[in-house]
Each structure stands twice: as structure tokens, then as C-alpha cells.
Design a protein around this motif. Structure first.
Motif, PDB file in Angstrom:
ATOM      1  N   SER A 128       0.830  -1.204   0.000  1.00 45.08           N
ATOM      2  CA  SER A 128       0.000   0.000   0.000  1.00 45.08           C
ATOM      3  C   SER A 128       0.867   1.258   0.000  1.00 45.08           C
ATOM      4  CB  SER A 128      -0.928   0.001   1.219  1.00 45.08           C
ATOM      5  OG  SER A 128      -1.649   1.203   1.299  1.00 45.08           O
ATOM      6  N   ARG A 129       1.929   1.218   0.745  1.00 46.12           N
ATOM      7  CA  ARG A 129       2.840   2.365   0.819  1.00 46.12           C
ATOM      8  C   ARG A 129       3.527   2.595  -0.527  1.00 46.12           C
ATOM      9  NH1 ARG A 129       6.074   5.156   4.548  1.00 46.12           N
ATOM     10  NH2 ARG A 129       8.265   5.375   3.970  1.00 46.12           N
ATOM     11  N   ASP A 130       3.979   1.518  -1.163  1.00 46.48           N
ATOM     12  CA  ASP A 130       4.636   1.640  -2.466  1.00 46.48           C
ATOM     13  C   ASP A 130       3.687   2.205  -3.514  1.00 46.48           C
ATOM     14  OD1 ASP A 130       6.922   0.630  -1.360  1.00 46.48           O
ATOM     15  OD2 ASP A 130       6.733  -1.366  -2.233  1.00 46.48           O
ATOM     16  N   LEU A 131       2.454   1.715  -3.510  1.00 45.70           N
ATOM     17  CA  LEU A 131       1.470   2.205  -4.480  1.00 45.70           C
ATOM     18  C   LEU A 131       1.138   3.674  -4.235  1.00 45.70           C
ATOM     19  CD1 LEU A 131      -0.916  -0.871  -4.673  1.00 45.70           C
ATOM     20  CD2 LEU A 131       0.459   0.049  -6.541  1.00 45.70           C
ATOM     21  N   ALA A 132       1.113   4.078  -2.969  1.00 47.81           N
ATOM     22  CA  ALA A 132       0.851   5.484  -2.656  1.00 47.81           C
ATOM     23  C   ALA A 132       1.936   6.373  -3.238  1.00 47.81           C
ATOM     24  CB  ALA A 132       0.763   5.673  -1.141  1.00 47.81           C
ATOM     25  N   ARG A 133       3.175   5.928  -3.172  1.00 50.72           N
ATOM     26  CA  ARG A 133       4.276   6.727  -3.723  1.00 50.72           C
ATOM     27  C   ARG A 133       4.196   6.785  -5.245  1.00 50.72           C
ATOM     28  NH1 ARG A 133       9.124   3.788  -1.028  1.00 50.72           N
ATOM     29  NH2 ARG A 133      10.403   5.235  -2.236  1.00 50.72           N
ATOM     30  N   ALA A 134       3.821   5.655  -5.870  1.00 54.93           N
ATOM     31  CA  ALA A 134       3.654   5.663  -7.323  1.00 54.93           C
ATOM     32  C   ALA A 134       2.486   6.559  -7.729  1.00 54.93           C
ATOM     33  CB  ALA A 134       3.424   4.244  -7.828  1.00 54.93           C
ATOM     34  N   LEU A 135       1.424   6.540  -6.955  1.00 51.60           N
ATOM     35  CA  LEU A 135       0.261   7.379  -7.247  1.00 51.60           C
ATOM     36  C   LEU A 135       0.619   8.863  -7.149  1.00 51.60           C
ATOM     37  CD1 LEU A 135      -2.737   7.890  -7.734  1.00 51.60           C
ATOM     38  CD2 LEU A 135      -3.155   7.418  -5.307  1.00 51.60           C
ATOM     39  N   GLN A 136       1.365   9.228  -6.132  1.00 51.08           N
ATOM     40  CA  GLN A 136       1.771  10.621  -5.996  1.00 51.08           C
ATOM     41  C   GLN A 136       2.685  11.040  -7.144  1.00 51.08           C
ATOM     42  OE1 GLN A 136       3.327  10.431  -1.948  1.00 51.08           O
ATOM     43  NE2 GLN A 136       1.514  11.494  -1.172  1.00 51.08           N
ATOM     44  N   TRP A 137       3.554  10.137  -7.590  1.00 50.34           N
ATOM     45  CA  TRP A 137       4.407  10.438  -8.750  1.00 50.34           C
ATOM     46  C   TRP A 137       3.544  10.683  -9.981  1.00 50.34           C
ATOM     47  CZ3 TRP A 137       4.614   8.015 -13.455  1.00 50.34           C
ATOM     48  CH2 TRP A 137       5.647   8.390 -14.316  1.00 50.34           C
ATOM     49  N   ALA A 138       2.547   9.816 -10.209  1.00 49.60           N
ATOM     50  CA  ALA A 138       1.701   9.923 -11.405  1.00 49.60           C
ATOM     51  C   ALA A 138       0.895  11.212 -11.424  1.00 49.60           C
ATOM     52  CB  ALA A 138       0.764   8.716 -11.479  1.00 49.60           C
ATOM     53  N   GLN A 139       0.563  11.729 -10.270  1.00 52.62           N
ATOM     54  CA  GLN A 139      -0.210  12.968 -10.225  1.00 52.62           C
ATOM     55  C   GLN A 139       0.624  14.190 -10.589  1.00 52.62           C
ATOM     56  OE1 GLN A 139      -1.867  12.573  -6.210  1.00 52.62           O
ATOM     57  NE2 GLN A 139      -3.889  12.297  -7.113  1.00 52.62           N
ATOM     58  N   GLN A 140       1.946  14.036 -10.568  1.00 54.77           N
ATOM     59  CA  GLN A 140       2.828  15.177 -10.846  1.00 54.77           C
ATOM     60  C   GLN A 140       3.591  15.043 -12.158  1.00 54.77           C
ATOM     61  OE1 GLN A 140       2.782  17.803  -8.804  1.00 54.77           O
ATOM     62  NE2 GLN A 140       1.359  16.746  -7.427  1.00 54.77           N
ATOM     63  N   ALA A 141       3.705  13.848 -12.700  1.00 53.87           N
ATOM     64  CA  ALA A 141       4.540  13.607 -13.878  1.00 53.87           C
ATOM     65  C   ALA A 141       3.908  14.147 -15.155  1.00 53.87           C
ATOM     66  CB  ALA A 141       4.830  12.113 -14.005  1.00 53.87           C
ATOM     67  N   LYS A 142       4.689  14.164 -16.226  1.00 59.78           N
ATOM     68  CA  LYS A 142       4.239  14.709 -17.507  1.00 59.78           C
ATOM     69  C   LYS A 142       4.144  13.613 -18.563  1.00 59.78           C
ATOM     70  CE  LYS A 142       6.530  19.142 -16.534  1.00 59.78           C
ATOM     71  NZ  LYS A 142       7.557  20.116 -17.005  1.00 59.78           N
ATOM     72  N   ALA A 143       3.454  13.915 -19.656  1.00 62.01           N
ATOM     73  CA  ALA A 143       3.273  12.951 -20.750  1.00 62.01           C
ATOM     74  C   ALA A 143       4.619  12.400 -21.208  1.00 62.01           C
ATOM     75  CB  ALA A 143       2.552  13.614 -21.918  1.00 62.01           C
ATOM     76  N   GLY A 144       4.685  11.061 -21.305  1.00 57.54           N
ATOM     77  CA  GLY A 144       5.908  10.406 -21.728  1.00 57.54           C
ATOM     78  C   GLY A 144       6.812   9.969 -20.594  1.00 57.54           C
ATOM     79  N   ASP A 145       6.570  10.456 -19.371  1.00 57.95           N
ATOM     80  CA  ASP A 145       7.395  10.068 -18.231  1.00 57.95           C
ATOM     81  C   ASP A 145       7.091   8.621 -17.827  1.00 57.95           C
ATOM     82  OD1 ASP A 145       8.476  12.558 -18.189  1.00 57.95           O
ATOM     83  OD2 ASP A 145       7.392  13.265 -16.410  1.00 57.95           O
TER      84      ASP A 145
END
Length: 311
Positions: A113-130
Motif C-alpha cells: 500500500s505504501r509503495d502504491l501510494a508513492r507511485a500514485l503521488q508520482w503519477a499525479q505530478q509527472a508529464k506525458a511520456g514520463d
């Protein structure tokens, strides 16, 4: 001295540091998720507990090959959960700016759950193609858990696919490593369908080749579910009717997943009504507080002997 002790032991985030950590690790909170870095070495056996979507998340993590689902994020950018992403990435932003988080990935810590939370936070900030190949080290930060970022009462409804073409925006052709990964992923897919019936959740029909199976992630704790299943087994009511046979169960992320062998000549939708009926029988058995009979205890022991644990 007493004053310093009182300050040191003051509750953090409403949790007494000396009390067991809510994650279920068995450690004190101050030595687990209350510690700097969130105790990434602690294995959380039931990472999705507290989420209404727990059973579906387990199914998508463990055995559903190709599916996506909108995550019920509390705030911020909408993100799509995916069973598998190209190159088994933890996250990516598709060329059309649609953010994805992968579920069937290598875990960084003992708390999925913790790992997925970090991936989710990354996805909310990243840009197209990242692309986020893996969840990296937390550098002492505590990003929280999936339970902190999602609406805990919200269900998720997976959309299943027969292949992984959805990896690419419509009208886009894959190339290079992505094309190779797509080819390999498509070749490994087992035909899978969600069994849709009233009262039936996280139940999936899978065509394994020589036979078909029904895999059903149950929300009840094992110590309650097994006696209920034993009551049905002792009465010969633990199957799904003609063409079915209870095969066993496996444990996944803290819950039990019973499995039935099915006649593969029957379509997945033909098992919806039998699954609904079995679900009702299970609920009735779960409601019973009568001691198990000798026959039911023997049935329970037999059910325990037909279990495996997924790691």
C-alpha cells in the motif's frame, strides 16, 4: 524526568507510540510506521485493509491479466490503476497525458500500500511520456499509504481487456522495447472474465487451457470464513452445481481466495447465477454461531489441507 517522558510518549497522529502499529506488523507504532521512513522493512500482511476495494485490488494484483480501473483519489489528478504496464513499470504517463499506476510490480518495501501510494503521488505530478520504472527509496519521507489517498468507501469496477493494446493511445503503433513487451504480455494472457451477479464481488472466471476456474477473493477473515465453508462442505453445498468442483484455496495479502474447477465448455456468464446462490449460502453459514459438528470439523480440516500461500 517525568516531564520528558510525557513529551516523548505523546501520541503522534492520534496514535500512542507505544501501542501496536495499525498496519498489523506486531511492532509498536514508534518502531514501525511512526518511525522516520515509515519502517519500510516491515511486512504488512494485509496491505489493502480498510478499503472497500480491497478484494478487487487483490484480484488485480494476483491473477487478473489485463485490466484497468479508475482510482477513487480524494484529491488531485485522476489516475488509472493498471494490472501490468510496459516493462512492468510502476507508473507511466501515456502519450495522450493519461496517468497510470501499475499493480503487478516489484515491491520496494514490505508494505504494498505504501509503495502504491508513492507511485500514485508520482503519477499525479509527472508529464506525458514520463515513466517510473520502479518505486525508488523514500529518502526519509513518509508519503502515507493508499488508504490516505483514496476514498476508503469507494468501490472500483475493473475494465477487463483481451490484450494490452490499451498501453498505447488510440492510433499509435508500439515500437522498440514497448512493442516487444506488448507481444510477450499478449502471449501470456489467460482468457479471464469478471463474474457479475448481485452480491458477488472480486470473483473471476479463468480459462487455464485444460479446465476453467472460478477464483473468488473473499472479504471475511480466514478464521470466520473456513468454518462457514466447512458447514457447506459437510452438506455437499460448497460447489457451484453441475460441472463444478471445489479445488482448494490460496492466501493473498491477508485474505483467502477459494478456487473452483469448472466445465470450460460453459461460458463465464453461465456461472453468475450459481455464484450468487453460493454467496447467499456462505452468508447464511457465516451468520451461524453454532459449534461445528464432528463432520463439519473434519470438513474444515480437509479445507485447511488444500491451501497454498502466495508470497
Amino acid at each position: 524526568m517525568a516531564k520528558r517522558t510525557a513529551v516523548k510518549d505523546a501520541p503522534k497522529d492520534g496514535i500512542n507510540p507505544k501501542q501496536p502499529c495499525p498496519c498489523g506488523s506486531g511492532k509498536r507504532y514508534k518502531a514501525c510506521h511512526g518511525a522516520p521512513g515509515g519502517a519500510t522493512d516491515v511486512i504488512v500482511s494485509r496491505p489493502f485493509e480498510g478499503l472497500a476495494a480491497e478484494c478487487e485490488l487483490i484480484a488485480l494484483r494476483e491473477f487478473v491479466p489485463s485490466a484497468v480501473a479508475k482510482l477513487p483519489v480524494k484529491d488531485g489528478r485522476e489516475v488509472t490503476l493498471a494490472t501490468v504496464l510496459p516493462m512492468a513499470a510502476a507508473g507511466l504517463i501515456r502519450g495522450d497525458d493519461v496517468p497510470f499506476v501499475g499493480l503487478q510490480v516489484q515491491t520496494r518495501s514490505g508494505d504494498l500500500s505504501r509503495d502504491l501510494a508513492r507511485a500514485l503521488q508520482w503519477a499525479q505530478q509527472a508529464k506525458a511520456g514520463d515513466v517510473l520504472p520502479v518505486v525508488g527509496p523514500d529518502n526519509g519521507e513518509n508519503p502515507g499509504r493508499l488508504q490516505d489517498l483514496l476514498d476508503p468507501e469507494a468501490e472500483i469496477v475493473p475494465e477487463l481487456h483481451a490484450d494490452f493494446v490499451w498501453w498505447m493511445p488510440e492510433g499509435t503503433e508500439p515500437a522498440g522495447d514497448v512493442a516487444l513487451s506488448l507481444e510477450r504480455a499478449n502471449a501470456a494472457i489467460l482468457p479471464t472474465a469478471r463474474v457479475d451477479a448481485p452480491g458477488v464481488k472480486a470473483a473471476y472466471w479463468v480459462d487455464a487451457g485444460d479446465k476453467a476456474h472460478l477464483r473468488w477473493v473473499r472479504p471475511e477473515p480466514e478464521e470466520k470464513l473456513l468454518p462457514a465453508m466447512a458447514r457447506l462442505a459437510a452438506r455437499g453445498e460448497l460447489d457451484l452445481g453441475e460441472g463444478s468442483r471445489y479445488a482448494g484455496s490460496f492466501r493473498a495479502h491477508g485474505l483467502l481466495v477459494p478456487v473452483w474447477d469448472l466445465d470450460r465448455e460453459m461460458h463465464a456468464r453461465e456461472w453468475a447465477e450459481p455464484a450468487e446462490a453460493l454467496g447467499k449460502r456462505l452468508l447464511e453459514a457465516l451468520a451461524s454461531d453454532e459449534p461445528l459438528t464432528d463432520a463439519e470439523r473434519r470438513a474444515r480440516d480437509g479445507l485447511r489441507g488444500r491451501q497454498i500461500t502466495l508470497r
